[in-house]
Design an enzyme around this catalytic site. Structure first.
Site, PDB file in Angstrom:
ATOM      1  N   LYS A  22       0.716  -1.059  -0.162  1.00 38.68           N
ATOM      2  CA  LYS A  22      -0.074  -0.113   0.023  1.00 38.68           C
ATOM      3  C   LYS A  22       0.789   1.190   0.201  1.00 38.68           C
ATOM      4  O   LYS A  22       0.482   1.839  -1.033  1.00 38.68           O
ATOM      5  CB  LYS A  22      -0.937  -0.031   1.250  1.00 38.68           C
ATOM      6  CG  LYS A  22      -1.454   1.247   1.568  1.00 38.68           C
ATOM      7  CD  LYS A  22      -2.540   1.249   2.710  1.00 38.68           C
ATOM      8  CE  LYS A  22      -1.661   1.739   3.874  1.00 38.68           C
ATOM      9  NZ  LYS A  22      -1.956   3.243   4.352  1.00 38.68           N
ATOM     10  N   ASN A  23       1.892   1.331   0.993  1.00 42.00           N
ATOM     11  CA  ASN A  23       2.393   2.336   1.147  1.00 42.00           C
ATOM     12  C   ASN A  23       3.580   2.740  -0.216  1.00 42.00           C
ATOM     13  O   ASN A  23       3.889   4.166  -0.149  1.00 42.00           O
ATOM     14  CB  ASN A  23       3.202   2.724   2.434  1.00 42.00           C
ATOM     15  CG  ASN A  23       2.229   3.030   3.535  1.00 42.00           C
ATOM     16  OD1 ASN A  23       0.936   3.228   3.180  1.00 42.00           O
ATOM     17  ND2 ASN A  23       2.570   2.496   4.907  1.00 42.00           N
ATOM     18  N   CYS A 117      -5.271   8.114   9.041  1.00 42.70           N
ATOM     19  CA  CYS A 117      -5.462   7.738  10.444  1.00 42.70           C
ATOM     20  C   CYS A 117      -5.223   8.848  11.397  1.00 42.70           C
ATOM     21  O   CYS A 117      -4.145   9.545  10.962  1.00 42.70           O
ATOM     22  CB  CYS A 117      -4.900   6.745  10.679  1.00 42.70           C
ATOM     23  SG  CYS A 117      -5.353   5.012   9.772  1.00 42.70           S
ATOM     24  N   ARG A 122      -0.348  15.285  12.673  1.00 40.75           N
ATOM     25  CA  ARG A 122       0.440  14.685  11.668  1.00 40.75           C
ATOM     26  C   ARG A 122       1.022  15.678  10.944  1.00 40.75           C
ATOM     27  O   ARG A 122       0.364  16.156   9.646  1.00 40.75           O
ATOM     28  CB  ARG A 122      -0.186  13.784  11.011  1.00 40.75           C
ATOM     29  CG  ARG A 122      -0.613  12.545  11.590  1.00 40.75           C
ATOM     30  CD  ARG A 122      -1.278  11.384  10.988  1.00 40.75           C
ATOM     31  NE  ARG A 122      -0.380  10.674   9.901  1.00 40.75           N
ATOM     32  CZ  ARG A 122      -0.780   9.587   9.326  1.00 40.75           C
ATOM     33  NH1 ARG A 122      -1.944   9.096   9.196  1.00 40.75           N
ATOM     34  NH2 ARG A 122       0.035   9.245   8.476  1.00 40.75           N
ATOM     35  N   ASP A 305       3.868   0.378  12.171  1.00 40.19           N
ATOM     36  CA  ASP A 305       2.414  -0.174  11.596  1.00 40.19           C
ATOM     37  C   ASP A 305       2.097  -1.674  12.085  1.00 40.19           C
ATOM     38  O   ASP A 305       1.054  -2.193  11.508  1.00 40.19           O
ATOM     39  CB  ASP A 305       2.505   0.070   9.898  1.00 40.19           C
ATOM     40  CG  ASP A 305       2.649   1.416   9.726  1.00 40.19           C
ATOM     41  OD1 ASP A 305       2.186   2.405  10.410  1.00 40.19           O
ATOM     42  OD2 ASP A 305       2.956   1.628   8.530  1.00 40.19           O
ATOM     43  N   ARG A 397      -9.167   0.293   3.544  1.00 38.78           N
ATOM     44  CA  ARG A 397      -8.087   1.296   2.940  1.00 38.78           C
ATOM     45  C   ARG A 397      -6.961   0.680   2.762  1.00 38.78           C
ATOM     46  O   ARG A 397      -6.128   1.020   1.727  1.00 38.78           O
ATOM     47  CB  ARG A 397      -8.057   2.505   4.023  1.00 38.78           C
ATOM     48  CG  ARG A 397      -9.126   3.388   4.041  1.00 38.78           C
ATOM     49  CD  ARG A 397      -8.929   4.760   4.778  1.00 38.78           C
ATOM     50  NE  ARG A 397      -7.423   4.781   4.582  1.00 38.78           N
ATOM     51  CZ  ARG A 397      -6.661   5.168   5.916  1.00 38.78           C
ATOM     52  NH1 ARG A 397      -7.087   5.219   6.977  1.00 38.78           N
ATOM     53  NH2 ARG A 397      -5.193   5.218   5.875  1.00 38.78           N
TER      54      ARG A 397
HETATM   55  C1  EPZ Z   1       3.708   6.957   6.747  1.00 42.86           C
HETATM   56  O1  EPZ Z   1       3.390   7.802   7.260  1.00 42.86           O
HETATM   57  C2  EPZ Z   1       3.038   5.726   6.709  1.00 42.86           C
HETATM   58  N1  EPZ Z   1       1.704   6.323   5.624  1.00 42.86           N
HETATM   59  C3  EPZ Z   1       2.445   5.361   7.826  1.00 42.86           C
HETATM   60  O2  EPZ Z   1       1.552   4.170   7.705  1.00 42.86           O
HETATM   61  C4  EPZ Z   1       3.378   4.987   8.980  1.00 42.86           C
HETATM   62  O3  EPZ Z   1       2.825   4.739  10.169  1.00 42.86           O
HETATM   63  C5  EPZ Z   1       4.430   5.979   8.942  1.00 42.86           C
HETATM   64  O4  EPZ Z   1       4.922   6.226   7.363  1.00 42.86           O
HETATM   65  C6  EPZ Z   1       5.579   5.651   9.905  1.00 42.86           C
HETATM   66  O5  EPZ Z   1       6.371   4.572   9.248  1.00 42.86           O
HETATM   67  C7  EPZ Z   1       1.982   6.008   4.304  1.00 42.86           C
HETATM   68  O6  EPZ Z   1       3.070   5.811   3.915  1.00 42.86           O
HETATM   69  C8  EPZ Z   1       0.720   6.575   3.440  1.00 42.86           C
HETATM   70  P1  EPZ Z   1       5.961  10.047   8.640  1.00 42.86           P
HETATM   71  P2  EPZ Z   1       3.879   9.528   7.172  1.00 42.86           P
HETATM   72  O7  EPZ Z   1       6.334  11.202   8.047  1.00 42.86           O
HETATM   73  O8  EPZ Z   1       4.653   9.508   5.835  1.00 42.86           O
HETATM   74  C9  EPZ Z   1       6.909  13.348  12.077  1.00 42.86           C
HETATM   75  C10 EPZ Z   1      -0.235   2.729   7.813  1.00 42.86           C
HETATM   76  O9  EPZ Z   1      -0.859   2.200   8.833  1.00 42.86           O
HETATM   77  N2  EPZ Z   1       6.992  14.133  11.129  1.00 42.86           N
HETATM   78  O10 EPZ Z   1       7.277   9.071   8.431  1.00 42.86           O
HETATM   79  O11 EPZ Z   1       2.813  10.437   7.188  1.00 42.86           O
HETATM   80  C11 EPZ Z   1       5.347  12.703  12.242  1.00 42.86           C
HETATM   81  O12 EPZ Z   1       4.809  13.508  13.248  1.00 42.86           O
HETATM   82  C12 EPZ Z   1       0.051   4.008   7.986  1.00 42.86           C
HETATM   83  O13 EPZ Z   1      -0.157   2.073   6.570  1.00 42.86           O
HETATM   84  C13 EPZ Z   1       7.203  15.451  11.278  1.00 42.86           C
HETATM   85  O14 EPZ Z   1       7.505  15.821  12.330  1.00 42.86           O
HETATM   86  O15 EPZ Z   1       4.793   9.438   8.582  1.00 42.86           O
HETATM   87  C14 EPZ Z   1       5.860  11.173  12.890  1.00 42.86           C
HETATM   88  O16 EPZ Z   1       6.095  11.368  14.436  1.00 42.86           O
HETATM   89  C15 EPZ Z   1      -0.473   4.838   9.224  1.00 42.86           C
HETATM   90  N3  EPZ Z   1       7.084  16.594  10.375  1.00 42.86           N
HETATM   91  C16 EPZ Z   1       7.172  10.865  12.377  1.00 42.86           C
HETATM   92  O17 EPZ Z   1       7.611  12.137  11.718  1.00 42.86           O
HETATM   93  C17 EPZ Z   1       6.873  16.185   9.037  1.00 42.86           C
HETATM   94  O18 EPZ Z   1       6.710  16.855   8.383  1.00 42.86           O
HETATM   95  C18 EPZ Z   1       7.087  10.073  11.148  1.00 42.86           C
HETATM   96  O19 EPZ Z   1       5.946  10.490  10.399  1.00 42.86           O
HETATM   97  C19 EPZ Z   1       6.726  14.820   8.621  1.00 42.86           C
HETATM   98  C20 EPZ Z   1       6.650  14.028   9.646  1.00 42.86           C
END
Ligand code: EPZ
Length: 418
Positions: A22-23, A117, A122, A305, A397
């Protein structure tokens, strides 16, 4: 509306085929915006998030058709707008990839704040920091993010948070930019490498994906081509945990075992027998589930995840387990639902303290989010009696026909309308 009705206590046995990731899919599909030609994308999972992102592109003018259930032919040369339809964008998190792809191709993007989610705030500040470093201006107009650039120039960007989304979004913006972009402290998840491989297959010059530093030398144009998406590491992990949770014997097929190392290691620690083959893993559950401690981290650490699925499993382990969430501020909402099934779990900040109970007792619960929903299904498969799971939109989803795959392994699980 629909719900899943699970009667627990069946040992899962047999083989399950894992779908495309998916991702990876939700980034690779919008990446086709950058391509001046037809992209044929194989191993696309048949899940809601994929259908939403394809529909968004179609509404923007792209030509999309499925050659078969898993092969998507996509031509984004017919796009007629740089504004993504707000209602659709709010349905999923990954719609933020439209920002990087539209900015990279057209130097203009108007995208509503994405949905997905809820795990606490976020933010996407790191995505925006990257775009701005390349010369874009980004402002928020209501809940619309408006990005513009005269030209996009390669730049050096250090991410303050190891972010999957920011890493991929900046890659998308950089592939057609002038000069070289260097992104440091990047995420290393398998889907990052997959997006880089897709872009390179279309003619980009992306190096270092899978390490801490990615270098992107801008090219003039990307041409069309074919690409096959990697298997879904989290769907695979979900079935591996379900096999261990039910004391079953399951061969999880069509996967890359290297991507599963942290999950395999924890399953071995709880007492399951895990055997790796070239493109599959067999999990044989043990009578007793040993308690373990887990901390989620960016890849190659234990994936956030997979956190809810393991908490469900550990709720019946012998002894006490600690599970610490190291990625998201608030990813324990689903635990309230596990408590309805008789689990004994106390959450303090980012740590769940789990006291293993003898068994769970079926009850009505809801899927609070995608992986929380997967945790509920695993809990239902272990529980005595009947568990009913509502709010299936979250599960659909990201999981392809989840109940059918479990049925084929012998689970007593059905989807019913109510
Ligand atoms: C991706 O989300 C995945 N979603 C999530 O999977 C997954 O939990 C996550 O990566 C971590 O592996 C998709 O790929 C669509 P991040 P993403 O940016 O990219 C902080 C699932 O269940 N952060 O890696 O949105 C954030 O708050 C989903 O399949 C900032 O501070 O996650 C978090 O604490 C749920 N500023 C950490 O980084 C930013 O600009 C990681 O977030 C971006 C992120």
């Amino acid at each position: 509306m629909e719900k899943l009705v699970v009667k627990g206590g069946k040992k899962l046995c047999g083989e399950v085929n894992i779908s495309g990731a998916k991702n990876a899919a939700v980034a690779i599909i919008p990446a086709a915006i950058l391509v001046d030609g037809v992209c044929t994308i194989e191993n696309v999972p048949d899940i809601k998030d994929v259908h939403v992102i394809v529909q968004i592109l179609e509404e923007m003018g792209a030509t999309a058709r499925f050659l078969d259930r898993y092969t998507l032919e996509l031509d984004c040369r017919t796009l007629h707008t740089q504004t993504a339809p707000g209602e659709m964008v709010r349905k999923m998190r990954a719609s933020y990839y439209l920002l990087g792809a539209l900015l990279g191709r057209y130097h203009a993007a108007n995208v509503t704040m994405p949905g997905g989610c809820y795990f606490g705030p976020r933010p996407i500040d790191q995505h925006i920091k990257g775009f701005e470093a390349m010369g874009a201006t980004v402002r928020q107009d209501g809940d619309m993010i408006v990005a513009r650039a005269e030209t996009l120039r390669g730049s050096s960007i250090y991410l303050d948070a190891v972010s999957v989304g920011a890493t991929m979004n900046i890659m998308l913006a950089a592939v057609l930019a002038e000069g070289t972009t260097v992104i440091e402290n990047v995420a290393k998840e398998p889907h990052i490498v997959d997006l880089a491989n897709f872009l390179n297959a279309m003619g980009a010059n992306v190096k270092g994906a899978g390490t801490d530093v990615i270098r992107i030398r801008g090219v003039k144009k990307l041409a069309g081509g074919s690409y096959s998406i990697i298997p879904d590491q989290i769907e695979a992990g979900t079935f591996m945990v379900a096999a261990a949770a039910t004391g079953g014997d399951v061969l999880v097929k069509n996967i890359i075992p290297k991507h599963m190392e942290s999950v395999s290691a924890k399953l071995s620690e709880i007492g399951a027998m895990v055997t790796e083959y070239d493109d599959s893993i067999r999990v044989v559950g043990s009578e007793k589930i040993a308690s373990v401690n887990i901390k989620t981290l960016p890849y190659p650490g234990f994936p956030t995840d997979m956190q809810p699925q393991f908490v469900a499993l550990l709720s019946v382990a012998s002894g006490n387990s600690l599970v610490t969430e190291g990625v998201w501020d608030n990813r324990f909402q689903y635990i309230g639902e596990l408590l309805r099934l008789g689990a004994r779990i106390r959450v303090d900040g980012k740590t769940a303290f789990i006291t293993g109970v003898d068994h769970l007792e079926g009850a009505p619960v809801c899927a609070t989010d995608l992986r929380g929903g997967a945790g509920m299904v695993i809990a239902g498969l272990m529980a005595h009696g009947q568990t009913e799971i509502t709010d299936l939109d979250h599960i659909d989803r990201g999981y392809e026909k989840m109940e059918e795959k479990f049925q084929a392994l012998g689970a007593d699980i059905v989807r019913v309308s109510y």
